[in-house]
Design a protein around this motif. Structure first.
Motif, PDB file in Angstrom:
ATOM      1  N   ASP A  94     -10.262  13.804 109.577  1.00 15.43           N
ATOM      2  CA  ASP A  94     -10.541  14.335 110.898  1.00 15.43           C
ATOM      3  C   ASP A  94     -11.689  13.626 111.607  1.00 15.43           C
ATOM      4  O   ASP A  94     -12.207  14.134 112.579  1.00 15.43           O
ATOM      5  N   GLN A  95     -12.093  12.461 111.101  1.00 11.67           N
ATOM      6  CA  GLN A  95     -13.194  11.747 111.737  1.00 11.67           C
ATOM      7  C   GLN A  95     -12.681  10.449 112.323  1.00 11.67           C
ATOM      8  O   GLN A  95     -11.762   9.839 111.794  1.00 11.67           O
ATOM      9  N   LYS A  96     -13.314  10.028 113.401  1.00 17.04           N
ATOM     10  CA  LYS A  96     -12.944   8.759 114.012  1.00 17.04           C
ATOM     11  C   LYS A  96     -13.849   7.645 113.507  1.00 17.04           C
ATOM     12  O   LYS A  96     -14.958   7.878 113.023  1.00 17.04           O
ATOM     13  N   ILE A  97     -13.370   6.413 113.651  1.00 18.47           N
ATOM     14  CA  ILE A  97     -14.159   5.271 113.207  1.00 18.47           C
ATOM     15  C   ILE A  97     -15.360   5.072 114.118  1.00 18.47           C
ATOM     16  O   ILE A  97     -16.413   4.625 113.700  1.00 18.47           O
ATOM     17  N   ILE A  98     -15.213   5.475 115.373  1.00 16.27           N
ATOM     18  CA  ILE A  98     -16.214   5.085 116.357  1.00 16.27           C
ATOM     19  C   ILE A  98     -17.536   5.818 116.161  1.00 16.27           C
ATOM     20  O   ILE A  98     -18.575   5.360 116.618  1.00 16.27           O
TER      21      ILE A  98
END
Lengths: 112, 181
Positions: free
Chosen positions: A59-63
């Motif tokens: 549920d986490q983005k790379i950014i």
């Protein structure tokens, strides 16, 4: 910007020890301090404000995480620093056995 | 990030103590303080793998340095051209600091990394192929495996160097010929 400057100050402290001190152990300590400063600078350069650790989850983005590439490079650099320190200390111990001093101005004979 | 700057100032103070104290064993302990401060700084900067590595390496480094300084402690003289040497060194360090300060202005702001290569590593569909959750070890062992190979090579070369330097000369048995050595 202040964080970069503090890393530079730490590097300058190590550089002063390398250039000025006459004891071999103090010079080795200066090399170790320089190495700390460079590793720290790499990690500070890859830091993202309010970022998270570079561990993947669904549920986490790379950014919104810190840059993992300088960390991978600095991990290699830290282990190499240990090898450099061990080699320098071995040379210093041999010099002490041969000349009975750590003072670099007293070590004049190159052979004998 | 006030705690990060406070930690950095703590490390700098420990480093200054390490290079200015007279006793060599105290200097080694002070550089250990600096290294453990660096370990906590890595945790603050969200780099847990590096904090673990730094902890292990710092302990080994402390053991090696104490082996070098124990029972060999001796006072060293400060005679000679004290003023000239200090002046030249301070001038060089000041010039270096000024050039570094000018160069730091062209870096991106603190807290906004570029992440160009990391984006390539992470978004080209490679993460699904790797099936790794820790990105640092994934990059270190997959994309940059030759770095790890070179690191291992240099590590073994350093170990051979230490062995060659610290080797004791073997004692000859009484019946052995001198020319064999």
């Amino acid at each position: 910007m202040l964080t970069y400057l503090l890393c530079l100050v730490l590097f300058c402290v190590g550089l002063y020890a390398i250039l000025r001190k006459r004891n071999i152990i103090k010079i080795i300590i200066g090399v170790v301090i320089c190495e700390y400063a460079v590793n720290l600078f790499l990690i500070v350069f890859g830091y993202r404000a309010n970022g998270r650790s570079p561990i993947y989850s669904q549920d986490q983005k790379i950014i919104d995480m810190v840059d993992p590439l300088p960390q991978a490079c600095a991990m290699t650099s830290i282990v190499m620093g240990l090898a450099i320190t061990a080699l320098l200390v071995a040379i210093a111990i041999r010099i002490y056995e041969k000349y009975s001093t750590f003072d670099i101005t007293k070590i004049r004979k190159l052979k004998g | 990030m006030i705690e990060l700057n406070l930690l950095l100032i703590f490390i700098i103070i420990a480093a200054i103590v390490a290079i200015e104290v007279k006793d060599l064993l105290s200097a080694v302990v002070a550089v250990g303080v600096s290294g453990f401060g660096l370990c906590i700084t890595f945790l603050t900067l969200k780099a847990p793998d590096l904090a673990i590595t730094q902890l292990v390496v710092e302990i080994l480094c402390l053991i090696i340095l104490i082996r070098a300084t124990i029972r060999l402690d001796l006072p060293f003289s400060t005679s000679g051209r004290w003023f000239v040497n200090t002046f030249i060194t301070l001038v060089f360090v000041a010039v270096f600091f000024y050039c570094g300060y000018k160069a730091l202005n062209s870096l991106p702001q603190f807290g906004n990394p570029i992440m160009k290569v990391s984006q390539f590593y992470l978004t080209e569909g490679t993460l699904e192929k790797i099936h790794a959750t820790n990105l640092v070890s994934a990059i270190n062992l997959n994309f940059r495996a030759y770095d790890a190979l070179g690191e291992a090579t240099a590590l073994f070369a350093a170990a051979i160097g230490v062995m060659a330097l610290m080797r004791r000369k073997g004692k000859k048995t009484p019946g052995e010929k001198e020319s064999d050595g």
